[in-house]
Scaffold this active site. Structure first.
Site, PDB file in Angstrom:
ATOM      1  N   ASP A 102      12.139   3.148  -8.179  1.00 21.01           N
ATOM      2  CA  ASP A 102      11.279   2.391  -7.093  1.00 21.01           C
ATOM      3  C   ASP A 102      10.313   3.514  -6.599  1.00 21.01           C
ATOM      4  O   ASP A 102      10.691   3.916  -5.362  1.00 21.01           O
ATOM      5  CB  ASP A 102      11.962   1.507  -6.363  1.00 21.01           C
ATOM      6  CG  ASP A 102      11.235   0.743  -5.351  1.00 21.01           C
ATOM      7  OD1 ASP A 102      10.007   0.778  -5.402  1.00 21.01           O
ATOM      8  OD2 ASP A 102      11.923   0.277  -4.327  1.00 21.01           O
TER       9      ASP A 102
ATOM     10  N   LYS B 111       0.096   4.892  -2.234  1.00 21.96           N
ATOM     11  CA  LYS B 111       0.315   3.713  -3.355  1.00 21.96           C
ATOM     12  C   LYS B 111      -0.758   2.790  -3.201  1.00 21.96           C
ATOM     13  O   LYS B 111      -1.298   2.076  -4.198  1.00 21.96           O
ATOM     14  CB  LYS B 111       1.729   3.189  -3.336  1.00 21.96           C
ATOM     15  CG  LYS B 111       2.037   2.070  -4.371  1.00 21.96           C
ATOM     16  CD  LYS B 111       3.338   1.743  -4.144  1.00 21.96           C
ATOM     17  CE  LYS B 111       3.773   0.552  -5.432  1.00 21.96           C
ATOM     18  NZ  LYS B 111       5.201   0.198  -4.970  1.00 21.96           N
TER      19      LYS B 111
ATOM     20  N   GLU C 157       8.083  -4.813 -10.023  1.00 24.32           N
ATOM     21  CA  GLU C 157       8.975  -4.676  -9.040  1.00 24.32           C
ATOM     22  C   GLU C 157      10.081  -6.097  -9.108  1.00 24.32           C
ATOM     23  O   GLU C 157      11.095  -6.221  -8.919  1.00 24.32           O
ATOM     24  CB  GLU C 157       8.496  -4.609  -7.543  1.00 24.32           C
ATOM     25  CG  GLU C 157       8.045  -3.174  -7.593  1.00 24.32           C
ATOM     26  CD  GLU C 157       7.065  -2.882  -6.344  1.00 24.32           C
ATOM     27  OE1 GLU C 157       6.705  -3.751  -5.616  1.00 24.32           O
ATOM     28  OE2 GLU C 157       6.566  -1.695  -6.626  1.00 24.32           O
TER      29      GLU C 157
ATOM     30  N   ASP D 290       9.352 -10.778  -2.526  1.00 25.91           N
ATOM     31  CA  ASP D 290       9.454  -9.309  -2.210  1.00 25.91           C
ATOM     32  C   ASP D 290       8.285  -8.954  -0.933  1.00 25.91           C
ATOM     33  O   ASP D 290       7.050  -8.942  -1.381  1.00 25.91           O
ATOM     34  CB  ASP D 290       9.104  -8.608  -3.566  1.00 25.91           C
ATOM     35  CG  ASP D 290       9.229  -7.208  -3.317  1.00 25.91           C
ATOM     36  OD1 ASP D 290       9.140  -6.518  -2.180  1.00 25.91           O
ATOM     37  OD2 ASP D 290       9.229  -6.393  -4.140  1.00 25.91           O
TER      38      ASP D 290
END
Ligand code: AMP
Length: 618
Positions: free
Chosen positions: A23, A87, A187, A211
């Site tokens: 992850d 990211k 994800e 999420d």
């Protein structure tokens, strides 16, 4: 049991190599594997430490790079050479991030606003791919240290809204770190896999995966049928997460203590210190009522109630995304059997409450929300290793993909929300005699005219042997592989010439742009239909003019003088109609020209048939 092999060259015993799940998060990253003995997914960690590695990279003066907790120590003291949230920059241009530029305390290069961003540290420049590769390298080394075996193969997760460029960038980062990235998965899909392990029975379930991490928000609606996971829809916001909660707290404190924006931008150390305190306060308030602290003699206070009212608008935005995802999935909220919580920010009680109120059922948070994505990636890795064949994964495309056809129209090959991996193909032809090349331009979007969509790639199919217009058969095929990467191929079937391109667009779309593109397609729907009809009418008119001209050139002798004059007049009238914005007029003129040419076209046809008959040997 782990498999043991013998290396024939050295004679040494080797453990079968493990494929790890990674992850690669905005805030934290981690590695998980399926435990070889108990077959359960576990996050890797050294004794007495956390499995989470902060996604932070620090550069010291001599060029040494550190990643993780150690790098995090420098956030306050060396904000210029300590890179966080890299990211958020993946596959982005400066234009994409300029509204949030103040968020970054390090130098994001802004001189070429259209090309991919780079970060400047001292006199060196780093791309987000470089930065992510440093994090991945650290994760790889840690995993090797813990597992005592080389780690070279991985499954890496990305937010559901990552586009092709961002997925490719993640893959490239993996490669740079010495990892063979076997699969990039979403994800939420990974998280659902982690929960899906218990779902081997014959049952149909619809679940929502909510999420909310440090920097991104995704909501996915999934359907599980007899062990098959299908993503019905996804929605989200790559600029919404726990970091934003922290920012709101910082602003609140700045207001309370009379610290101005100018002061804070001149004092990066203070800004970072406040950010860290804000995060501490937020976490503390997940299980306490009041937070108090001091930074540089500034007294900071925040109650749970105050935090909740600060966070409420952000939480409401996530709920709005849930509404959209539910609508896209064409299900009712009541049909959602369970709601899975992912990401550290779902520990905020107000988030849990809002989500469970919206879905009308208690949320499912039994798996550690920080680890669940990596655990799911490990499950996927195990499937790829051939150890778990019961599961199959299907994802979807967020926007339609197609090519430009005559008149600038979008011809959709793969509609939005198609399940991937997927394949689609269609045949096209040339519109000019002897045309030896054909340009295929790939677009993404929902509008009827390509000029309103986003150009992804272009390929030129050359070497088509000279043939009359309409004879070559050019098969254009789109293939989206399981990583969501699009490969476009064009092949002229008669001659076999072919050309292909892998779509790596220059920079990515934010989810906001995706949303805007979808909204635009709705607001302009009526307009677009009218434009399309006009373009289609014009194309038809132009083609008819071309074929008529060609026909007359070859068969003038078959036509009477009267027919020739009539045809010339009708062609002129059609030509004139083509310059006007009136599709009905064009249709009328097309009909008129057709009516005039039909009798002599039929005559020509009869003659051709009879001469063909004459030539036939019996
Ligand atoms: P992730 O990207 O999933 O690692 O999420 C990290 C985010 O979760 C960060 O913004 C953290 O501040 C936040 N977070 C972690 N623990 C808590 C907690 N107990 N309460 C509130 N937020 C938390």
């Amino acid at each position: 049991m782990a498999k043991i092999g013998i290396n024939i060259a050295t004679g040494s015993l080797q453990k079968e190599e493990m494929i790890v799940g990674i992850d690669l998060g905005t805030t934290n990253s981690l590695v998980a594997i399926i435990h070889p003995e108990n077959r359960q997914p576990v996050a890797l960690k050294e004794h007495n430490s956390s499995s989470l590695v902060p996604s932070i990279v620090h550069f010291d003066k001599t060029g040494n790079i550190t990643v993780g907790e150690e790098a995090k120590q420098y956030l306050v003291t060396e904000p210029h050479n300590t890179i966080f949230s890299a990211k958020r920059l993946m596959g982005k241009s400066y234009n994409d991030i300029k509204d949030n530029a103040s968020f970054f305390t390090f130098k994001v290069i802004d001189d070429n606003t259209e090309s991919l961003v780079k970060v400047q540290v001292g006199d060196k420049f780093y791309s987000p791919i470089d930065l992510s590769s440093f994090i991945l390298k650290e994760l790889k080394q840690r995993a090797e240290h813990i597992l005592k075996t080389p780690v070279t193969k991985a499954v890496i997760t990305v937010p559901a809204y990552f586009n092709d460029a961002q997925r490719q960038a993640t893959r490239d980062a993996g490669k740079l770190a010495g990892l063979d990235v076997l699969r990039i998965i979403n994800e939420p899909t990974a998280a659902s896999l982690a929960y899906g392990l218990g779902l081997g029975k014959e049952e149909i379930k619809t679940i929502a995966v909510y999420d909310l991490g440090g920097g991104t928000f995704d909501i996915s609606i999934l359907q599980i049928t007899n062990g098959i996971f299908e993503v019905l829809s996804t929605n989200g916001d790559t600029y919404l997460g726990g970091d934003d909660f922290d920012r709101l707290i910082v602003h609140y404190w700045m207001k309370q203590s009379g610290i101005s924006e100018t002061e804070i931008s001149a004092n990066k150390e203070l800004s970072q210190a406040l950010r860290l305190k804000a995060e501490e306060a937020k976490k503390y308030l997940s299980s306490n009522e009041n937070f108090e602290a001091k930074v540089e003699n500034i007294s900071l206070k925040l109650s749970k109630q105050e935090f909740e009212s600060l966070a409420a608008p952000l939480i409401e935005r996530t709920i709005q995304s849930c509404r959209n995802a539910i609508a896209d999935a064409k299900v009712d909220v009541q049909q959602i059997d369970s709601v899975v919580m992912v990401g550290g920010s779902t520990r905020v009680p107000a988030v849990k409450k809002a989500v469970s109120d919206f879905f009308g059922s208690p949320v499912n948070d039994t798996v550690n929300p920080d680890e669940v994505v990596a655990l799911g990636a490990a499950v996927q890795a195990d499937i790829l290793a051939g150890n778990n064949k019961e599961f199959l994964l299907l994802d979807i495309t967020p926007l339609s993909l197609g090519i430009e056809t005559m008149g600038g129209l979008m011809d959709v090959l793969i509609p939005r929300n198609s399940k991937i991996p997927t394949k689609a193909g269609r045949q096209y032809t040339t519109h000019k005699d002897g045309q030896s090349s054909m340009r295929i331009t790939v677009f993404q979007g929902e509008r009827d005219l390509v000029q309103d969509n986003r150009k992804l790639a272009e390929l030129n199919l050359s070497g088509i042997p000279g043939m009359p217009a309409g004879l070559p058969k050019v098969e254009v095929s789109f293939l989206i592989n399981a990583d969501g990467i699009l490969v476009v191929k064009a092949k002229e079937l008669r001659s076999g010439v072919e050309q292909s391109v892998e779509v790596k667009p220059q920079y990515g779309l934010s989810d906001m742009e995706v949303e805007k593109m979808l909204l635009d397609s709705l607001t302009h729907a009526k307009d677009d239909i009218a434009k399309r009809a006009l373009v289609e009418a014009r194309t038809e008119g132009e083609q008819l003019l071309q074929t008529t001209e060609k026909f007359i050139g070859k068969n003038a002798s078959l036509l009477t003088q009267h027919e020739l004059i009539q045809t010339a007049e009708a062609m002129q009238a059609l030509q004139l109609a083509l310059t006007m914005e009136d599709k009905d007029l064009i249709h009328k003129k097309v009909e008129e020209l057709n009516d005039i040419s039909r009798p002599y076209a039929e005559r020509a046809m009869d003659q051709a048939v009879s001469s063909a008959m004459k030539g036939r040997a019996i």
